[in-house]
Each structure stands twice: as C-alpha cells, then as structure tokens.
Scaffold this motif. Structure first.
Motif, mmCIF file in Angstrom:
data_model
loop_
_atom_site.group_PDB
_atom_site.id
_atom_site.type_symbol
_atom_site.label_atom_id
_atom_site.label_comp_id
_atom_site.label_asym_id
_atom_site.label_seq_id
_atom_site.Cartn_x
_atom_site.Cartn_y
_atom_site.Cartn_z
ATOM 1 N N MET A 16 0.845 -1.191 0.000
ATOM 2 C CA MET A 16 0.000 0.000 0.000
ATOM 3 C C MET A 16 0.879 1.238 0.000
ATOM 4 S SD MET A 16 -2.946 1.163 2.720
ATOM 5 C CE MET A 16 -1.758 1.340 4.051
ATOM 6 N N LYS A 17 0.619 2.130 -0.949
ATOM 7 C CA LYS A 17 1.412 3.349 -1.061
ATOM 8 C C LYS A 17 0.844 4.421 -0.126
ATOM 9 C CE LYS A 17 3.365 6.523 -4.445
ATOM 10 N NZ LYS A 17 3.423 6.909 -5.877
ATOM 11 N N LEU A 18 1.716 4.982 0.705
ATOM 12 C CA LEU A 18 1.292 5.992 1.671
ATOM 13 C C LEU A 18 1.380 7.377 1.055
ATOM 14 C CD1 LEU A 18 3.156 4.687 4.853
ATOM 15 C CD2 LEU A 18 0.779 4.284 4.198
ATOM 16 N N SER A 19 0.448 8.243 1.429
ATOM 17 C CA SER A 19 0.460 9.619 0.956
ATOM 18 C C SER A 19 1.575 10.387 1.662
ATOM 19 C CB SER A 19 -0.882 10.289 1.229
ATOM 20 O OG SER A 19 -1.105 10.390 2.627
ATOM 21 N N PRO A 20 2.059 11.498 1.061
ATOM 22 C CA PRO A 20 3.109 12.287 1.716
ATOM 23 C C PRO A 20 2.750 12.737 3.132
ATOM 24 C CG PRO A 20 2.943 12.923 -0.582
ATOM 25 C CD PRO A 20 1.806 11.965 -0.318
ATOM 26 N N PRO A 21 1.506 13.243 3.389
ATOM 27 C CA PRO A 21 1.192 13.627 4.771
ATOM 28 C C PRO A 21 1.274 12.464 5.752
ATOM 29 C CG PRO A 21 -0.378 14.616 3.259
ATOM 30 C CD PRO A 21 0.412 13.621 2.465
ATOM 31 N N THR A 22 0.847 11.258 5.307
ATOM 32 C CA THR A 22 0.928 10.085 6.183
ATOM 33 C C THR A 22 2.380 9.712 6.455
ATOM 34 O OG1 THR A 22 -1.166 9.248 5.310
ATOM 35 C CG2 THR A 22 0.238 7.678 6.464
ATOM 36 N N LYS A 23 3.203 9.774 5.410
ATOM 37 C CA LYS A 23 4.635 9.511 5.601
ATOM 38 C C LYS A 23 5.236 10.520 6.567
ATOM 39 C CE LYS A 23 5.509 7.494 1.017
ATOM 40 N NZ LYS A 23 6.230 7.687 -0.276
ATOM 41 N N GLY A 24 4.853 11.788 6.410
ATOM 42 C CA GLY A 24 5.370 12.824 7.301
ATOM 43 C C GLY A 24 4.986 12.584 8.742
ATOM 44 N N LEU A 25 3.727 12.145 8.962
ATOM 45 C CA LEU A 25 3.260 11.869 10.317
ATOM 46 C C LEU A 25 4.032 10.702 10.930
ATOM 47 C CD1 LEU A 25 1.190 12.613 12.501
ATOM 48 C CD2 LEU A 25 -0.380 10.969 11.469
ATOM 49 N N LEU A 26 4.273 9.653 10.131
ATOM 50 C CA LEU A 26 5.023 8.502 10.629
ATOM 51 C C LEU A 26 6.466 8.875 10.945
ATOM 52 C CD1 LEU A 26 3.709 5.667 8.260
ATOM 53 C CD2 LEU A 26 3.168 6.011 10.681
ATOM 54 N N LEU A 27 7.084 9.687 10.079
ATOM 55 C CA LEU A 27 8.445 10.145 10.341
ATOM 56 C C LEU A 27 8.506 10.990 11.616
ATOM 57 C CD1 LEU A 27 9.675 11.106 6.752
ATOM 58 C CD2 LEU A 27 10.533 9.237 8.179
ATOM 59 N N SER A 28 7.466 11.803 11.819
ATOM 60 C CA SER A 28 7.411 12.626 13.028
ATOM 61 C C SER A 28 7.296 11.753 14.274
ATOM 62 C CB SER A 28 6.226 13.592 12.945
ATOM 63 O OG SER A 28 6.152 14.406 14.084
ATOM 64 N N LEU A 29 6.455 10.720 14.213
ATOM 65 C CA LEU A 29 6.324 9.792 15.341
ATOM 66 C C LEU A 29 7.655 9.117 15.645
ATOM 67 C CD1 LEU A 29 2.879 8.146 14.497
ATOM 68 C CD2 LEU A 29 3.414 9.411 16.579
ATOM 69 N N LEU A 30 8.360 8.684 14.590
ATOM 70 C CA LEU A 30 9.659 8.040 14.786
ATOM 71 C C LEU A 30 10.678 9.028 15.346
ATOM 72 C CD1 LEU A 30 9.897 5.900 11.511
ATOM 73 C CD2 LEU A 30 9.550 5.063 13.838
ATOM 74 N N GLY A 31 10.607 10.280 14.870
ATOM 75 C CA GLY A 31 11.535 11.298 15.344
ATOM 76 C C GLY A 31 11.378 11.573 16.830
ATOM 77 N N PHE A 32 10.152 11.735 17.280
ATOM 78 C CA PHE A 32 9.931 12.003 18.706
ATOM 79 C C PHE A 32 10.205 10.763 19.555
ATOM 80 C CE2 PHE A 32 7.361 15.600 17.016
ATOM 81 C CZ PHE A 32 8.076 16.605 17.649
ATOM 82 N N ALA A 33 10.015 9.572 18.977
ATOM 83 C CA ALA A 33 10.406 8.354 19.700
ATOM 84 C C ALA A 33 11.922 8.322 19.885
ATOM 85 C CB ALA A 33 9.938 7.120 18.934
#
Length: 312
Positions: free
Chosen positions: A1-18
C-alpha cells in the motif's frame, strides 16, 4: 500500500519524537557517570552526521555558518546550548514525566513571546490552552506541598530556551536555509557545552557508558533529521502534534527502566499538560474540516455554467 506524503510525514514525526524520547532515557542512564555538559556536547558531535543529509545539491557548505541573518543564528545557537544542557541536567535530577511536563510549557511560552516580540494575535482558545497547561504544571509541581529544586529550574530553562529558539527562527523568516538552522543547532552544544565540559571532562569508563553516550547523541541527531524530513512532507501542525507521544515513552521508561512510579497527582497533572497542548491543534483541525465541508456544500449549490443553448 502506497502511503500519501502527509501520512509519511506523520510517521516520520512519530519516529523522530520516539528517537528523542529514547535519547533522553540514555542521558538519564548516565546520571552520576558523566558531566551533563559532556553528554550534551556529544549531541552536537553526533549531530554532524546530519550535515550531508540536510545539504541540498548546489548549496554552499558555507551556509552552515552565520552568514544569513547572523544575529538570529547566534541567538538560536545560544538557545540550543541552554536547552540541551538544561534538559540533560533535568532528566538526570527528575523523573522523565516530571521533567517533560515542564518542558511541554515551551509552546505556551512561545505563544506569549510571539505576542510580546512579534505582535502576533492569539485566539481565545490559544490563551485557554496556555492557562490549562500552566494549571497542569502546578498540579505536577504542587509548590508549597513538595520541595522544588535545581532540576525543576533546569527543565523550565530548557522550555524557555526552546521557545526563544522558535521565536528567533520566525524572526529570521523564510530566508534561512535548513543547513543554516542545523548549523546554529550544532554550534550551541559544540561550543557552549564543549567549553563547559572541559574543566571536569572524563572519558567514559565502561562499555555501557560509551553505549549510553552514543545512544544519546546518535538518537538525538536521528530524531532531528526525521523531524526535518517530516516537515517537508506534511504541515508543521501535524509534525508538532506527535511531540506529546513523548510523555507516553517517559511514563513507560519511568516505570520499567528507572523504577520511579508516579503518584496520582503527577499523573493528573501530566495528563492535563498533554491535553492542553493538543487542545489548540484539535480546534484548528476542526476549523479546517468545517471550512472544507462548507466549500464542498457551496460547490454543490453553485449552478453549472450555462450552455450556449441555455443562453439563447
């Protein structure tokens, strides 16, 4: 499943704060083992790993230096120095949720500074969020009921310094490159923390100390890179919201790793502070959804363009 840019950004943000949260836990594991300034200095050292990933093609390496708006560059450097040193010290002296509850005052302090320094207007909901956040911190600290000490002052200093950093970035405006922002973020720990670490500098004695020091510095750098990447894919408001997942990590580490259980009032205060930070975001999100629904409704009610036959 291809993720949209905003979804990718949200996941990257979650990983960043983790990554930031785990980095903070590594710094706490070094309590009594290394100088806090030395630990904060390692964040600047490992932050140098970010430079090749932030520099864009054709961009001069000199942009990492205070060339563009040097005054704001040095203010950001000084603010980052204070924030890194103070946050490391606060995590060493306080439980992670208690330290974070004070650091989460940063958005509220930035709101107040934006009114004073930038003459920005804040909505009533924004001021309500500020008041609720402050009340939550008072619940956690309970001044007069429990003693306050240097760790609390450090956490508050970290929040204020981070807010000053945000305001300095806004004053600098869009003319500042990401490489310039990174340069000021690295200069603070490398110069400020590095100089203050020299008088009491000691090499880590054990493999565990080296591992914890590397974990702090590398994950702090990785978190910063992930947040920068997230900001290129999704609006800033979505990047900032996952910041409050740090409290989940902090409570988890407090119970499992550091064996520092929270009393009921601290849990209530931490919950209030976290929800207050999310309040204004949810309000803005609901407003955007309302505007979109209104636009769709107006589009449906708008009559179709008349055909030539209708015009006759």
């Amino acid at each position: 499943m291809k993720l949209s840019p905003p979804t990718k950004g949200l996941l990257l943000s979650l990983l960043g704060f983790a990554a930031f949260s785990i980095s903070d836990a590594f710094s706490k594991l070094l309590t009594g083992r290394l100088n806090p300034f030395e630990v904060a200095f390692s964040g600047g050292v490992f932050g140098l790993l970010l430079v090749p990933f932030v520099k864009t093609r054709g961009q001069s390496w000199l942009n990492i230096l205070p060339i563009q708006k040097p005054g704001m560059w040095w203010i950001r450097a000084a603010a980052t120095f204070v924030a890194t040193a103070a946050s490391v010290e606060s995590f060493m002296l306080l439980s992670m949720p208690e330290a974070l509850s004070l650091m989460f005052l940063m958005p509220f302090i930035a709101t107040i500074l934006s009114v004073v320094a930038l003459k920005e207007k804040v909505s009533p909901w924004g001021w309500v969020a500020v008041a609720i956040g402050f009340a939550g911190v008072l619940i956690v600290l309970r001044p007069g009921v429990r003693p306050l000490h240097f760790g609390h002052a450090c956490a508050l200093a970290a929040a204020i310094a981070s807010a000053v950093n945000v305001i300095a970035y806004r004053v600098a405006g869009t003319g500042t490159t990401k490489l310039g922002v990174l340069g000021s973020s690295l200069a603070g720990p490398l110069l400020g923390d590095g100089l203050l670490a020299l008088p009491n500098f000691t090499w880590p004695e054990t493999v565990a100390d080296w591992g914890n020091l590397f974990g702090y510095g590398f994950l702090a750098a990785l978190g910063q890179l992930l947040i920068m990447l997230a900001a290129t894919l999704t609006p800033a408001s979505r990047v900032a919201l996952p910041q409050y997942t740090q409290m989940v990590w902090a409570v988890l580490f407090s119970y499992t790793l550091f064996h520092e259980p929270l009393d009921k009032w601290t849990i209530i205060g931490v919950t209030v502070v976290t929800l207050s930070g999310m309040l204004d975001w949810f309000r803005k999100h609901l407003l955007i959804l309302k505007q979109r629904r209104l636009a769709r409704k107006q589009a449906r009610l708008q009559p179709a363009n008349p055909t030539p036959a209708d015009a006759k």
